[in-house]
Motif scaffolding. Structure first.
Motif, PDB file in Angstrom:
ATOM      1  N   GLU A 286       0.836  -1.210   0.000  1.00  0.00           N
ATOM      2  CA  GLU A 286       0.000   0.000   0.000  1.00  0.00           C
ATOM      3  C   GLU A 286       0.870   1.259   0.000  1.00  0.00           C
ATOM      4  O   GLU A 286       0.555   2.238  -0.689  1.00  0.00           O
ATOM      5  CB  GLU A 286      -0.919  -0.017   1.212  1.00  0.00           C
ATOM      6  CG  GLU A 286      -1.975  -1.120   1.176  1.00  0.00           C
ATOM      7  CD  GLU A 286      -2.800  -1.152   2.450  1.00  0.00           C
ATOM      8  OE1 GLU A 286      -2.512  -0.337   3.353  1.00  0.00           O
ATOM      9  OE2 GLU A 286      -3.724  -1.986   2.536  1.00  0.00           O
ATOM     10  N   LEU A 287       1.956   1.233   0.783  1.00  0.00           N
ATOM     11  CA  LEU A 287       2.836   2.400   0.819  1.00  0.00           C
ATOM     12  C   LEU A 287       3.503   2.637  -0.528  1.00  0.00           C
ATOM     13  O   LEU A 287       3.679   3.790  -0.951  1.00  0.00           O
ATOM     14  CB  LEU A 287       3.904   2.212   1.899  1.00  0.00           C
ATOM     15  CG  LEU A 287       3.438   2.347   3.349  1.00  0.00           C
ATOM     16  CD1 LEU A 287       4.571   2.023   4.298  1.00  0.00           C
ATOM     17  CD2 LEU A 287       2.910   3.749   3.621  1.00  0.00           C
ATOM     18  N   GLU A 288       3.869   1.567  -1.226  1.00  0.00           N
ATOM     19  CA  GLU A 288       4.474   1.718  -2.541  1.00  0.00           C
ATOM     20  C   GLU A 288       3.488   2.327  -3.530  1.00  0.00           C
ATOM     21  O   GLU A 288       3.857   3.185  -4.346  1.00  0.00           O
ATOM     22  CB  GLU A 288       4.953   0.354  -3.049  1.00  0.00           C
ATOM     23  CG  GLU A 288       6.157  -0.180  -2.287  1.00  0.00           C
ATOM     24  CD  GLU A 288       6.564  -1.561  -2.766  1.00  0.00           C
ATOM     25  OE1 GLU A 288       5.765  -2.168  -3.537  1.00  0.00           O
ATOM     26  OE2 GLU A 288       7.642  -2.041  -2.374  1.00  0.00           O
ATOM     27  N   GLU A 289       2.216   1.906  -3.456  1.00  0.00           N
ATOM     28  CA  GLU A 289       1.207   2.482  -4.348  1.00  0.00           C
ATOM     29  C   GLU A 289       0.994   3.955  -4.044  1.00  0.00           C
ATOM     30  O   GLU A 289       0.890   4.788  -4.959  1.00  0.00           O
ATOM     31  CB  GLU A 289      -0.098   1.703  -4.196  1.00  0.00           C
ATOM     32  CG  GLU A 289      -0.017   0.256  -4.697  1.00  0.00           C
ATOM     33  CD  GLU A 289      -1.290  -0.508  -4.430  1.00  0.00           C
ATOM     34  OE1 GLU A 289      -2.182   0.042  -3.738  1.00  0.00           O
ATOM     35  OE2 GLU A 289      -1.410  -1.657  -4.896  1.00  0.00           O
ATOM     36  N   LYS A 290       0.918   4.301  -2.758  1.00  0.00           N
ATOM     37  CA  LYS A 290       0.737   5.703  -2.385  1.00  0.00           C
ATOM     38  C   LYS A 290       1.950   6.539  -2.781  1.00  0.00           C
ATOM     39  O   LYS A 290       1.818   7.693  -3.186  1.00  0.00           O
ATOM     40  CB  LYS A 290       0.481   5.814  -0.881  1.00  0.00           C
ATOM     41  CG  LYS A 290      -0.858   5.232  -0.442  1.00  0.00           C
ATOM     42  CD  LYS A 290      -1.049   5.385   1.063  1.00  0.00           C
ATOM     43  CE  LYS A 290      -2.400   4.814   1.498  1.00  0.00           C
ATOM     44  NZ  LYS A 290      -2.592   4.925   2.956  1.00  0.00           N
ATOM     45  N   ASN A 291       3.133   5.941  -2.645  1.00  0.00           N
ATOM     46  CA  ASN A 291       4.348   6.657  -3.027  1.00  0.00           C
ATOM     47  C   ASN A 291       4.373   6.951  -4.524  1.00  0.00           C
ATOM     48  O   ASN A 291       4.785   8.038  -4.957  1.00  0.00           O
ATOM     49  CB  ASN A 291       5.566   5.823  -2.636  1.00  0.00           C
ATOM     50  CG  ASN A 291       6.856   6.620  -2.737  1.00  0.00           C
ATOM     51  OD1 ASN A 291       6.893   7.797  -2.415  1.00  0.00           O
ATOM     52  ND2 ASN A 291       7.908   5.966  -3.197  1.00  0.00           N
ATOM     53  N   GLU A 292       3.895   5.996  -5.344  1.00  0.00           N
ATOM     54  CA  GLU A 292       3.841   6.217  -6.783  1.00  0.00           C
ATOM     55  C   GLU A 292       2.850   7.322  -7.132  1.00  0.00           C
ATOM     56  O   GLU A 292       3.116   8.174  -7.990  1.00  0.00           O
ATOM     57  CB  GLU A 292       3.451   4.912  -7.479  1.00  0.00           C
ATOM     58  CG  GLU A 292       3.347   5.019  -8.983  1.00  0.00           C
ATOM     59  CD  GLU A 292       4.647   5.418  -9.651  1.00  0.00           C
ATOM     60  OE1 GLU A 292       4.608   6.014 -10.749  1.00  0.00           O
ATOM     61  OE2 GLU A 292       5.720   5.141  -9.067  1.00  0.00           O
ATOM     62  N   LEU A 294       2.064   9.750  -5.180  1.00  0.00           N
ATOM     63  CA  LEU A 294       2.679  11.003  -4.730  1.00  0.00           C
ATOM     64  C   LEU A 294       3.696  11.512  -5.744  1.00  0.00           C
ATOM     65  O   LEU A 294       3.760  12.712  -6.031  1.00  0.00           O
ATOM     66  CB  LEU A 294       3.357  10.774  -3.371  1.00  0.00           C
ATOM     67  CG  LEU A 294       4.023  11.992  -2.729  1.00  0.00           C
ATOM     68  CD1 LEU A 294       2.985  13.076  -2.441  1.00  0.00           C
ATOM     69  CD2 LEU A 294       4.715  11.594  -1.431  1.00  0.00           C
ATOM     70  N   HIS A 295       4.482  10.597  -6.330  1.00  0.00           N
ATOM     71  CA  HIS A 295       5.457  11.004  -7.348  1.00  0.00           C
ATOM     72  C   HIS A 295       4.741  11.561  -8.584  1.00  0.00           C
ATOM     73  O   HIS A 295       5.182  12.559  -9.169  1.00  0.00           O
ATOM     74  CB  HIS A 295       6.312   9.809  -7.748  1.00  0.00           C
ATOM     75  CG  HIS A 295       7.387   9.491  -6.758  1.00  0.00           C
ATOM     76  ND1 HIS A 295       8.307  10.416  -6.327  1.00  0.00           N
ATOM     77  CD2 HIS A 295       7.687   8.342  -6.089  1.00  0.00           C
ATOM     78  CE1 HIS A 295       9.131   9.870  -5.466  1.00  0.00           C
ATOM     79  NE2 HIS A 295       8.771   8.603  -5.292  1.00  0.00           N
ATOM     80  N   ARG A 298       3.532  15.007  -7.741  1.00  0.00           N
ATOM     81  CA  ARG A 298       4.638  15.969  -7.688  1.00  0.00           C
ATOM     82  C   ARG A 298       5.094  16.352  -9.090  1.00  0.00           C
ATOM     83  O   ARG A 298       5.383  17.529  -9.355  1.00  0.00           O
ATOM     84  CB  ARG A 298       5.806  15.364  -6.903  1.00  0.00           C
ATOM     85  CG  ARG A 298       6.954  16.338  -6.679  1.00  0.00           C
ATOM     86  CD  ARG A 298       8.082  15.698  -5.944  1.00  0.00           C
ATOM     87  NE  ARG A 298       8.681  14.631  -6.730  1.00  0.00           N
ATOM     88  CZ  ARG A 298       9.673  13.864  -6.300  1.00  0.00           C
ATOM     89  NH1 ARG A 298      10.145  14.012  -5.079  1.00  0.00           N
ATOM     90  NH2 ARG A 298      10.177  12.911  -7.088  1.00  0.00           N
TER      91      ARG A 298
END
Length: 493
Positions: A286-292, A294-295, A298
């Motif tokens: 889930e964190l990896e999906e949210k990080n993507e 977010l990128h 940005r």
């Protein structure tokens, strides 16, 4: 591996650990004590040498005054002698006439030594191995040897000083009053700290031997309480598998309650890790999906900060920043800077007659055409409303004339074939070119763009559907209309 082999392995590891635990703090204490004494010795020696330099400078000053009879002479070294000159008068002085040169006995308050080292009441004596070297230096940097013996540091001295982070030599100086001379005193740091450290070996060596003896006596007792229980615990851990949901420590008895608690805690921890592993993996995903996401957001914000969302070209702020960057990075390759201002003729009429969506479609089409018409290193930006601005670095004004004509002709040809026949879209352009050396900051760039805008308005007054290009020799006079019409050009559709 047999049980005896495992036992030897555990005993060997424990032996190393036990003696390291006992000896490492002792060795660190020995090193810290030696370094502390060394630093204090160097500090004492620095004060001692400074006092010597001051004393010798006073002696030399009095000797020179007694020899010459008056002050105001300028001193320089000639070979092994000293030349004193004043008003054309030159006197030669033998260094042997400077008076006695010998070390100054240090005062008791200057001498430092720990009085109760390790509680033994031991106080090492501090002294110099050799007499420091004394030099005399004039204002030109020339050096005259006076007394002392310069030591060559041995490899042992270098290794010792490197371990303590010290320089090999210690040097102080003091001016000779009433002259342009200066006394320099030099001593080897290795010669200063050798004697105190040699005397320190006796108490420190005794302390180290005492620690080794105590560690040897305590080892069997510690082995019985730690080594063999650890061996039993290691054997059980080697058979432990969290995936089987087995508690192999249940019912086990160890010689110490601490090891029993360690075994139980380890078992419970492993079982909890197995139960939470899948949950942790899910959270990582889930964190990896949210990080993507977010990128992506940005990157979108960075694009919106630099580009006009309607036309896809640079916005005004980003256009100015990149222009100034290209000007600074160009070096001597491109001696001229050119800007081309462009707007859509009768754009207000298009908005009023056909609506703002049609006007936006025209601006979008113009931005798309401009992006495809410019070269790789050229810039296109939306300056405001229906105004677009283009930036070029060129070698000569004629190159800019060709570029502007090509862009104007291509753009006018494409806009004339817009599907809506009643639109009749056309553009006007104004171009300004100046030497790159004239552009120092954003104000100069704004003046050049303003001049191009004036040419754009002048072209519109002459009948629109035109491109007008001129050169500017001095940007500070642009507002007064003082420009050079180098390579001026006008095209009409």
């Amino acid at each position: 591996m047999s049980g005896s082999g495992k036992r030897r392995s555990i005993i060997q590891v424990f032996t190393i650990w036990f003696f390291a635990l006992a000896l490492v703090p002792t060795l660190l204490a020995v090193y810290a004590t030696a370094k502390y004494l060394t630093l204090q010795t160097v500090a004492w020696a620095n004060r001692y040498l400074t006092q010597m330099a001051l004393y010798e400078s006073q002696i030399i000053s009095l000797s020179l005054k007694h020899t010459l009879g008056e002050d105001g002479f300028f001193f320089s070294f000639q070979g092994e002698g000293i030349a004193a000159s004043k008003g054309g008068l030159v006197k030669r002085i033998d260094p042997a006439q400077l008076g006695p040169l010998f070390p100054v006995e240090p005062e008791p308050a200057q001498i430092f030594a720990p009085r109760f080292l390790f509680g033994f009441g031991y106080q090492p004596k501090l002294r110099l191995r050799e007499m420091p070297v004394i030099y005399l230096e004039d204002s030109n940097g020339a050096v005259l040897y006076l007394a002392g013996k310069k030591e060559k540091p041995s490899s042992g001295d270098r290794l010792l000083l490197k371990a303590f982070g010290l320089k090999e030599n210690l040097e102080v100086g003091a001016p000779v009053p009433g002259t342009n001379l200066r006394v320099r005193v030099w001593a080897s740091v290795g010669g200063l700290v050798e004697e105190p450290l040699r005397q320190l070996c006796v108490p420190l060596g005794g302390t180290l031997i005492l620690v080794i003896l105590l560690s040897t006596l305590l080892y069997p007792l510690a082995a019985a309480q730690i080594v063999y229980p650890l061996k039993n615990l290691a054997e059980r851990l080697s058979r432990f598998d969290p995936a089987k949901k087995e508690d192999i420590f249940a019912g086990s008895k160890f010689q110490t309650s601490e090891l029993t608690g360690i075994a139980s805690s380890f078992n419970n921890m492993a079982l909890r890790v197995r139960d939470t592993l899948s949950e942790l993996e899910q959270k990582v995903k889930e964190l990896e999906e949210k990080n993507e996401l977010l990128h992506q957001a940005r990157r979108r914000l960075e694009w919106l900060a630099s580009y006009d969302p309607l036309t896809g070209v640079l916005n005004r702020r980003s256009f100015m920043e990149r222009c100034l960057y290209l000007i600074k990075e160009a070096g001597g390759e491109f001696p001229h800077v050119a800007v081309l201002m462009m707007d859509v003729d009768n754009f207000k009429t298009i908005n009023d007659c056909y609506g703002h969506p049609v006007g936006d479609m025209v601006l979008k089409k113009v931005g798309e055409l401009l992006r495809h018409q410019v070269r790789k290193d050229d810039l296109v930006g939306r300056y405001g409303g229906d105004e677009f601005v283009l930036f070029f670095l060129v070698n000569q004004p004629g190159e800019f004339n060709v570029l502007a004509r090509r862009i104007f002709t291509s753009l006018s040809s494409v806009l004339a074939s817009v599907p809506e026949p009643e639109l009749n879209v056309s553009v006007s352009m104004g171009g300004a070119i100046a030497g790159r050396v004239l552009i120092d900051d954003d104000r100069d760039l704004e003046r050049l763009i303003g001049f191009a805008d004036q040419l754009l308005l002048e072209g519109k007054r002459r009948g629109k559907k035109a491109v007008l290009i001129r050169c500017a020799e001095n940007l500070s006079f642009i507002t007064e209309g003082k420009t050079n019409h180098c390579g001026s050009s006008r095209n009409n559709m």
